[in-house]
Enzyme design. Structure first.
Site, PDB file in Angstrom:
ATOM      1  N   LYS A  23      31.239 -19.018 -17.297  1.00 37.37           N
ATOM      2  CA  LYS A  23      32.364 -18.128 -17.010  1.00 37.37           C
ATOM      3  C   LYS A  23      33.166 -18.615 -15.810  1.00 37.37           C
ATOM      4  CE  LYS A  23      31.623 -13.715 -15.734  1.00 37.37           C
ATOM      5  NZ  LYS A  23      32.454 -13.243 -14.595  1.00 37.37           N
ATOM      6  N   SER A  24      32.477 -19.005 -14.742  1.00 37.07           N
ATOM      7  CA  SER A  24      33.181 -19.467 -13.542  1.00 37.07           C
ATOM      8  C   SER A  24      34.042 -20.689 -13.840  1.00 37.07           C
ATOM      9  CB  SER A  24      32.173 -19.807 -12.438  1.00 37.07           C
ATOM     10  OG  SER A  24      31.498 -18.668 -11.984  1.00 37.07           O
ATOM     11  N   ARG A  28      38.423 -21.298 -13.976  1.00 38.10           N
ATOM     12  CA  ARG A  28      39.066 -22.347 -13.188  1.00 38.10           C
ATOM     13  C   ARG A  28      39.756 -23.372 -14.080  1.00 38.10           C
ATOM     14  NH1 ARG A  28      35.181 -19.800 -10.563  1.00 38.10           N
ATOM     15  NH2 ARG A  28      35.085 -19.802  -8.272  1.00 38.10           N
ATOM     16  N   GLY A  96      36.946  -9.634 -11.687  1.00 37.75           N
ATOM     17  CA  GLY A  96      37.162  -9.848 -10.265  1.00 37.75           C
ATOM     18  C   GLY A  96      37.548 -11.280  -9.949  1.00 37.75           C
ATOM     19  N   ARG A 125      36.824  -2.444  -6.472  1.00 37.76           N
ATOM     20  CA  ARG A 125      36.137  -3.558  -5.830  1.00 37.76           C
ATOM     21  C   ARG A 125      36.933  -4.095  -4.644  1.00 37.76           C
ATOM     22  NH1 ARG A 125      34.014  -7.362 -10.622  1.00 37.76           N
ATOM     23  NH2 ARG A 125      32.965  -8.394  -8.871  1.00 37.76           N
ATOM     24  N   SER A 170      31.166 -17.164  -0.201  1.00 39.82           N
ATOM     25  CA  SER A 170      31.800 -16.589  -1.388  1.00 39.82           C
ATOM     26  C   SER A 170      32.672 -17.636  -2.054  1.00 39.82           C
ATOM     27  CB  SER A 170      32.647 -15.369  -1.021  1.00 39.82           C
ATOM     28  OG  SER A 170      33.463 -14.977  -2.114  1.00 39.82           O
ATOM     29  N   GLN A 172      34.577 -17.130  -4.538  1.00 45.35           N
ATOM     30  CA  GLN A 172      35.877 -16.552  -4.867  1.00 45.35           C
ATOM     31  C   GLN A 172      36.824 -16.610  -3.676  1.00 45.35           C
ATOM     32  OE1 GLN A 172      35.206 -12.675  -6.572  1.00 45.35           O
ATOM     33  NE2 GLN A 172      34.300 -13.511  -8.428  1.00 45.35           N
ATOM     34  N   ASP A 318      24.161 -13.700  -9.183  1.00 38.16           N
ATOM     35  CA  ASP A 318      24.424 -13.061 -10.471  1.00 38.16           C
ATOM     36  C   ASP A 318      23.168 -12.892 -11.312  1.00 38.16           C
ATOM     37  OD1 ASP A 318      27.137 -12.743 -10.028  1.00 38.16           O
ATOM     38  OD2 ASP A 318      27.636 -14.716 -10.829  1.00 38.16           O
ATOM     39  N   ARG A 349      24.726  -2.966  -8.344  1.00 38.45           N
ATOM     40  CA  ARG A 349      23.613  -3.495  -9.134  1.00 38.45           C
ATOM     41  C   ARG A 349      22.252  -3.214  -8.517  1.00 38.45           C
ATOM     42  NH1 ARG A 349      26.598  -9.086 -11.152  1.00 38.45           N
ATOM     43  NH2 ARG A 349      27.766  -8.073 -12.839  1.00 38.45           N
TER      44      ARG A 349
END
EC number: 2.5.1.19
Length: 432
Positions: A23-24, A28, A96, A125, A170, A172, A318, A349
């Protein structure tokens, strides 16, 4: 509210799984292809809800994207600094990553006005962690709570390069600042306390940007020019984690997970499971489009407790929900700490996993930054809730494979965010 998913104990699991694309990396790849000059081809893109949100936003900004649900996605980019002003609000859905990285993409496009929003979960968030360094670069961003929550409005400006010291590791935050730095004059750097996942640095370099990495500091030199590429997205180790745990805790199991990304900034789950005594072999190591890839073979094994925290956390954040399931089946007391970041994911979570695994009979204590789990107590099937969180839903399905009786998971379809084929793959590998 969708139909509940029912799961009963599995006798064993066996077979080969090609897990969904990372997914990451999918996010990108789409973004950089849209900012590049020419047509890029992306194979193995995750066909999930989150990358679709990214693709929809990029289309609204002028990129041409075709084949999003097929094996090869084609993206004709517009070039850096040439995005089109969208005619409507950009809806990021539940993603996000899309919102935070797009803030970096949009902030440096002079004269471009955009409004970004998302679903109820995304609007709750925190965004200030990205907005603040972008404002230091000269970005003009407004939103709820002084720019801390979506909806957010962005007016593109000519940005200046900065040396940003991030208080947290992070990917992100780092990626948003580096993406903004593509259009800033000079060297933009981000320093972290611990190195976060480095997919952005690898892919920026592949697209032709000048990227410098020194320890926990990454930098990009702007203004840059990106060139179209052909890419293959490896399997997502975060999705593989569900099978690594399931194959470990269901008796007499053996699973082969093919083509999984094993980027060292993401393999904390392998280290944690090794510390717990899991039988996992990393086979056929190779490199695909700048990312390390391997096949993972897991066999069932008795697990023991361990402590998960510190520098491991950015490399497995994750995977903590499904590692909590592994801890329920491990002998002894597992301590998960330094994981307060999990409170601001798609759900809280820590609270969610403590509550839902508790419903299945787990002996679990919630702490401000983690969980304490006393393993070895039999799980018993019950009604549980996903809280519309894809990783929670799939983790509870793994727990249901070893819980006596029937486990009913409410709102299971949120798994499509990151792993649309999860339930299909589950049905294929379980042996009744």
């Amino acid at each position: 509210m969708g139909q509940a998913f029912s799961i009963t104990p599995a006798r064993r699991l066996s077979g080969e799984i090609a897990v969904a694309g990372d997914k990451s990396i999918s996010h990108r790849a789409l973004m950089l292809a849209a900012l590049a000059e020419g047509e890029s081809v992306i194979e193995g893109l995750l066909p999930g809800d989150d990358p679709r949100s990214t693709a929809a936003c990029l289309r609204a900004l002028g990129a041409e994207i075709s084949g999003i649900d097929g094996p090869s996605v084609r993206v004709r980019g517009v070039g850096l600094g040439r995005l089109h002003e969208p005619a409507d609000v950009l809806d990021m859905g539940n993603s996000g990553t899309t919102m935070r990285l797009m803030l970096g993409v949009l902030a440096g496009q002079p004269g471009l006005f955009c409004t970004l929003t998302g679903d109820r979960s995304l609007r709750s968030r925190p965004m200030l962690r990205v907005v603040s360094p972008l404002r230091q670069m000269g970005a003009r961003i407004w939103g709820r709570e002084e720019g801390g929550r979506a909806p957010l409005a962005v007016w593109g400006e000519q940005l200046r390069a900065i040396d940003f010291v991030s208080p947290v590791a992070s990917a992100q935050v780092k990626s948003a600042v580096l993406l903004a730095g593509l259009l800033a004059e000079g060297l933009t750097s981000v320093s972290e306390p611990v190195r976060s996942r480095d997919h952005s640095e690898r892919m920026l370099r592949a697209f032709g940007a000048e990227v410098l990495v020194d320890g926990t500091t990454a930098a990009v030199r702007g203004p840059a020019r990106l060139r179209a590429q052909s890419l293959r997205v490896p399997g997502d180790i975060s999705s593989a984690a569900f099978w690594l745990v399931a194959g470990s805790i269901v008796p007499d199991s053996q699973l082969l997970l093919s083509g999984v990304g094993v980027n060292p900034t993401r393999t904390g789950v392998l280290d944690a499971l090794a510390a717990m005594g899991a039988d996992i072999a990393v086979e056929n190591r190779r490199e695909v489009c700048g990312e390390p890839v391997a096949d993972l073979r897991v066999r069932s094994a008795p697990l023991k407790a361990c402590t998960i925290g510190g520098e491991w956390i950015p490399r497995l954040v994750d995977e903590i929900p499904v590692l909590a399931v592994a801890a329920c089946c491990a002998a002894g007391k597992t301590v998960i700490r330094d994981a307060a970041e999990l409170r601001v994911k798609e759900s809280d979570r820590l609270a969610t996993m403590a509550r839902e695994l508790g419903r299945l009979g787990a002996h679990i204590e919630e702490r401000p930054d983690g969980l304490v789990i006393e393993g070895g107590h039999r799980l018993v099937g019950a009604g549980v809730e996903s809280h519309d969180d894809h990783r929670v839903a799939m983790s509870l399905a793994v727990a249901g494979l070893v819980a006596t009786g029937t486990t009913e998971i409410a709102d299971p379809d949120c798994a499509t965010v990151s792993y649309p084929q999860f339930y299909e793959h589950l049905a294929r590998v379980r042996q009744q």
